[in-house]
Design an enzyme around this catalytic site. Structure first.
Site, PDB file in Angstrom:
ATOM      1  N   ASP A  92      -3.045   2.366  -5.773  1.00 41.92           N
ATOM      2  CA  ASP A  92      -1.813   2.330  -5.278  1.00 41.92           C
ATOM      3  C   ASP A  92      -1.858   1.725  -3.956  1.00 41.92           C
ATOM      4  O   ASP A  92      -0.944   1.754  -3.196  1.00 41.92           O
ATOM      5  CB  ASP A  92      -2.223   3.726  -3.477  1.00 41.92           C
ATOM      6  CG  ASP A  92      -2.903   4.087  -3.269  1.00 41.92           C
ATOM      7  OD1 ASP A  92      -4.026   3.160  -3.817  1.00 41.92           O
ATOM      8  OD2 ASP A  92      -2.733   4.187  -1.709  1.00 41.92           O
ATOM      9  N   GLU A  93      -2.528   0.728  -4.332  1.00 43.43           N
ATOM     10  CA  GLU A  93      -2.435  -1.317  -4.031  1.00 43.43           C
ATOM     11  C   GLU A  93      -1.984  -1.974  -4.593  1.00 43.43           C
ATOM     12  O   GLU A  93      -3.039  -2.322  -5.913  1.00 43.43           O
ATOM     13  CB  GLU A  93      -3.814  -1.041  -3.186  1.00 43.43           C
ATOM     14  CG  GLU A  93      -4.159  -0.221  -1.403  1.00 43.43           C
ATOM     15  CD  GLU A  93      -5.489  -1.250  -1.641  1.00 43.43           C
ATOM     16  OE1 GLU A  93      -5.718  -1.412  -0.709  1.00 43.43           O
ATOM     17  OE2 GLU A  93      -6.084  -0.194  -2.671  1.00 43.43           O
ATOM     18  N   TYR A  97      -0.695   9.967  -3.471  1.00 47.31           N
ATOM     19  CA  TYR A  97      -1.166  11.475  -4.390  1.00 47.31           C
ATOM     20  C   TYR A  97       0.411  12.109  -3.882  1.00 47.31           C
ATOM     21  O   TYR A  97       0.877  13.158  -4.757  1.00 47.31           O
ATOM     22  CB  TYR A  97      -2.627  11.586  -4.326  1.00 47.31           C
ATOM     23  CG  TYR A  97      -3.595  10.924  -5.601  1.00 47.31           C
ATOM     24  CD1 TYR A  97      -2.785   9.380  -5.106  1.00 47.31           C
ATOM     25  CD2 TYR A  97      -4.516  11.653  -5.788  1.00 47.31           C
ATOM     26  CE1 TYR A  97      -3.781   8.882  -6.474  1.00 47.31           C
ATOM     27  CE2 TYR A  97      -5.875  10.897  -6.407  1.00 47.31           C
ATOM     28  CZ  TYR A  97      -4.965   9.827  -6.726  1.00 47.31           C
ATOM     29  OH  TYR A  97      -5.783   8.780  -7.536  1.00 47.31           O
ATOM     30  N   ARG A 143      -0.787  15.021   9.406  1.00 44.47           N
ATOM     31  CA  ARG A 143      -2.085  14.015   9.559  1.00 44.47           C
ATOM     32  C   ARG A 143      -1.414  14.878  11.632  1.00 44.47           C
ATOM     33  O   ARG A 143      -2.275  14.461  12.306  1.00 44.47           O
ATOM     34  CB  ARG A 143      -1.484  12.249   9.533  1.00 44.47           C
ATOM     35  CG  ARG A 143      -2.586  12.555   8.331  1.00 44.47           C
ATOM     36  CD  ARG A 143      -2.140  11.145   7.837  1.00 44.47           C
ATOM     37  NE  ARG A 143      -2.363  11.193   6.823  1.00 44.47           N
ATOM     38  CZ  ARG A 143      -2.893   9.688   5.705  1.00 44.47           C
ATOM     39  NH1 ARG A 143      -2.569   8.088   6.528  1.00 44.47           N
ATOM     40  NH2 ARG A 143      -2.299   9.414   4.384  1.00 44.47           N
ATOM     41  N   ASP A 147       0.747  -1.333   0.431  1.00 40.08           N
ATOM     42  CA  ASP A 147       0.160   0.408   0.168  1.00 40.08           C
ATOM     43  C   ASP A 147       0.626   1.185   0.153  1.00 40.08           C
ATOM     44  O   ASP A 147       1.450   1.257   0.987  1.00 40.08           O
ATOM     45  CB  ASP A 147      -0.268   0.248   1.623  1.00 40.08           C
ATOM     46  CG  ASP A 147      -1.735   0.818   1.385  1.00 40.08           C
ATOM     47  OD1 ASP A 147      -1.761   1.503   0.037  1.00 40.08           O
ATOM     48  OD2 ASP A 147      -3.315   1.149   2.175  1.00 40.08           O
ATOM     49  N   MET A 148       0.750   1.958  -0.935  1.00 38.76           N
ATOM     50  CA  MET A 148       1.507   3.362  -1.075  1.00 38.76           C
ATOM     51  C   MET A 148       1.044   4.817  -0.310  1.00 38.76           C
ATOM     52  O   MET A 148       0.191   4.519   0.674  1.00 38.76           O
ATOM     53  CB  MET A 148       1.462   3.674  -2.509  1.00 38.76           C
ATOM     54  CG  MET A 148       1.596   3.172  -3.412  1.00 38.76           C
ATOM     55  SD  MET A 148       2.950   2.289  -3.308  1.00 38.76           S
ATOM     56  CE  MET A 148       4.256   3.518  -3.336  1.00 38.76           C
TER      57      MET A 148
END
Length: 620
Positions: A120-121, A23, A60, A18-19
């Site tokens: 992206d996975e 984006y 985050r 998983d990136m």
DNA sequence: ACGGGTTACACT
DNA sequence: TAGTGTAAC
């Protein structure tokens, strides 16, 4: 869901990669000065600063969430850098992210079956690679184990350690471990190498989960982010699932809550498989029962290309489209992008999309609520910007009529999307029709007329109609016909009234389609000379991957010759019904069936002779 | 006026 | 089947 490999249920090595805030990473690679800074990617920014679609981990920490608008993010994190998604044709353009995703996939797909699960996975089945490593150079024999592998999080490992890495090293190298765990250890090392390679070659970090099935791998990949990997030995599964406090989401989740008082995965354990089946059906029932125990037989599908392409845009609130001119404008924009994408897909991947679908949401001016849904409509996809636009418009109009019913006064369209789907590989035997004729003579390139060549072809019959000189090939062979390499072309029939006795042989069109493989790049003006009158039926062979046995399933599918760069086919919807009368009787009935089953997006008023389809404009 | 734009899939 | 609905990122 059938369980595909009972022998290899619990000991596969499956990774989910998983990136990390993908984006954002793509934008940071474009603008390296943003690296390490709180960053988010926003889509449009006119309204409240745009919608956040990706948030960096630095941001985050400030409490920036994906569901925020740009303005909101600025409030909680004034230093945040907001990067806009590229815009093309007035809509978000995700192509840079798609191709960045492809970069990653091409690296990750090197060591095992690879499924591109989203932009992206990916899932990887590394079972074979792990087995190989285990027999050739097991972890215990490796002196300096990759640091990235040592930094893995292995669920269920106990005991504190000074540097924290030795526990992992010990786990990886356990010589007395069960086979399954050794395999996972090999998977750990392989994935660490892959992630490292991704970082070196693309500058992107990613996180991964390594487990014995897709579900657990997926669960694990999200546990330690960013840029870390997590391993789930089967001994850790029970605790892992029991410790999940997460509410079961979605409609099914709330249904489970309402019906059975089930909130978490752990709550599911108390119910028998039969009980779950009785509530949710055999399929979902067993699925639930298995999920609760960390069992999932889903195979990693070997698919790195998307199954469909969609372009859409919403027109919220005041931006809603109220005139058909507006709708047409946006439809044109969407179709233009879609055309580019299917076009490049066909060139790069040798496959064609066969269905065009239009989706919209709309409201009627009159009754504010109880808005009926705008029906989605689909039709065969014809390549070329103008055709896609034309067909999409027709689909919209037909949907709108159905949506409105009787009162046609006022309406607002709040979203539009066009989708290209049913993408099939171009059979390798297919090729440019020009190439075929070029194979017969050099004179085309040196200025000779195609007409001359066709006249010389013994398997070709010639006649004239009002406008054209018609060259016809006949090759009728149902079932028994020479199959192409891929077995895709089983039947070809060509016809226009009387035809010379067929001469099977090296010059037959069938032979052409089954033998030539190099695409003709040099499509020239010669094309408008070609007026072949041919119906061709493409029937996949019996061992095709979709597993249909009954050939009739395919008779709706690709009929005849439509031109797509290096492939020519014409499809049922392009066949002028009037020519069917002229077909040999035994095929007429069948063809009528195809015509009936093939829908056109418009009233069948257009007088489209089959002949015309060999003189179409070139695709730019 | 909706996190938007995409994808995939099960169901009928 | 074509069309609907759900879910995920």
């Amino acid at each position: 869901m059938p369980i595909p490999r009972p022998d290899r249920q619990g000991d596969r090595v499956i990774a989910h990669v998983d990136m990390d805030c993908f984006y954002v990473q793509v934008e940071q690679r474009k603008q390296p000065e943003l690296r390490g800074l709180p960053t988010a990617v926003v889509q449009y920014n006119e309204w409240k600063g745009g919608a956040l679609i990706a948030v960096s981990y630095e941001a985050r920490k400030f409490g920036v969430k994906r569901s925020m608008r740009g303005d909101e993010a600025k409030m909680v994190c004034p230093s945040i850098h907001l990067v806009q998604v590229p815009v093309a044709r007035g809509k978000a353009d995700l192509n840079s992210y798609r191709s960045a995703g492809s970069e990653v996939v091409s690296i990750l797909s090197a060591r095992g079956r690879c499924e591109r699960a989203s932009i992206d996975e990916v899932y990887l089945d590394l079972t074979d690679a792990a087995e190989t490593m285990l027999s050739e150079s097991p972890p215990e024999a490796i002196e300096d184990i990759d640091e990235e592998a040592l930094k893995s999080h292995v669920l269920g490992i106990t005991g504190a350690d000074v540097d924290g890495l030795n526990n992992v090293r010990r786990w990886l190298c356990q010589s007395d471990a069960v086979h399954k765990d050794k395999l996972l250890a090999c998977g750990t090392i392989i994935v660490a190498q892959l992630r490292d390679e991704v970082l070196r070659k693309t500058e992107f970090t990613c996180s991964a989960g390594i487990a014995h099935n897709k579900m657990l791998a997926k669960l694990a990949s999200g546990m330690h982010k960013p840029a870390q990997q997590t391993i789930v030995p089967s001994s850790a599964v029970t605790n892992l699932l029991a410790s999940l406090p997460k509410q079961l989401g979605g409609k099914l989740g709330s249904s489970l809550h309402d019906d059975l008082g089930v909130n978490t995965v752990g709550d599911l354990l108390q119910f028998s498989e039969e009980k779950l089946q009785e509530r949710y059906g055999v399929n979902t029932g067993t699925w639930l029962w298995n999920i609760a125990r960390g069992i999932s037989g889903d195979e990693v599908e070997g698919r790195i290309l998307p199954k469909s392409h969609g372009c859409g845009k919403t027109f919220p609130g005041p931006r809603a489209l109220k005139t058909s001119a507006c709708v047409e404008h946006w439809l044109n924009q969407l179709c233009e992008e879609l055309n580019e994408r299917v076009q490049s897909d066909s060139e790069q991947n040798k496959r064609v999309a066969n269905t065009l679908t239009l989706h919209a949401t709309a409201h009627k001016a009159s009754d504010i609520q109880l808005h009926k849904k705008f029906p989605s409509k689909s039709c065969p996809l014809r390549y070329g910007r103008d055709k896609i636009q034309e067909d999409a418009k027709k689909l919209f109009d037909s949907g709108l009529r159905e949506f409105l019913g009787s009162h046609t006064d006022g309406w607002r369209v709040t979203s539009l999307s066009v989708i290209a789907s049913k993408i099939l590989d171009i059979p390798s035997g297919s090729c440019s029709i020009l190439k075929f004729f070029q194979g017969k003579s050099q004179s085309i390139t040196s200025g000779g007329s195609l007409e001359d060549i066709l006249d010389d072809d013994p398997s070709c019959s010639t006649e004239r109609d009002d406008e054209h000189k018609v060259f016809s090939y006949e090759e009728c062979s149902k079932d028994g016909g020479a199959p192409s390499q891929d077995g895709l072309i089983n039947t070809v029939c060509a016809q226009k009234k009387s035809i010379k006795p067929k001469e099977k042989g090296k010059n037959s069109i069938l032979k052409f389609f089954s033998s030539i493989d190099a695409p003709a790049k040099q499509a020239q003006n010669d094309t408008n000379l070609l007026h072949l009158n041919i119906l061709m039926v493409r029937v996949p062979n019996c061992t095709d991957p979709q597993g249909y046995d009954d050939r009739r399933h395919y008779t709706h599918d690709g009929i005849s010759l439509r031109r797509l760069d290096d492939l020519w086919t014409i499809r049922a919807e392009d066949i002028d019904p009037s020519v069917v009368d002229e077909l040999p009787l035994e095929i007429q009935q069948e063809v009528q069936g195809w015509l009936r089953s093939s829908k056109r997006p418009h009233n069948c008023t257009r007088r489209s002779s089959l002949l015309n389809y060999f003189s179409l404009d070139k695709p730019t």
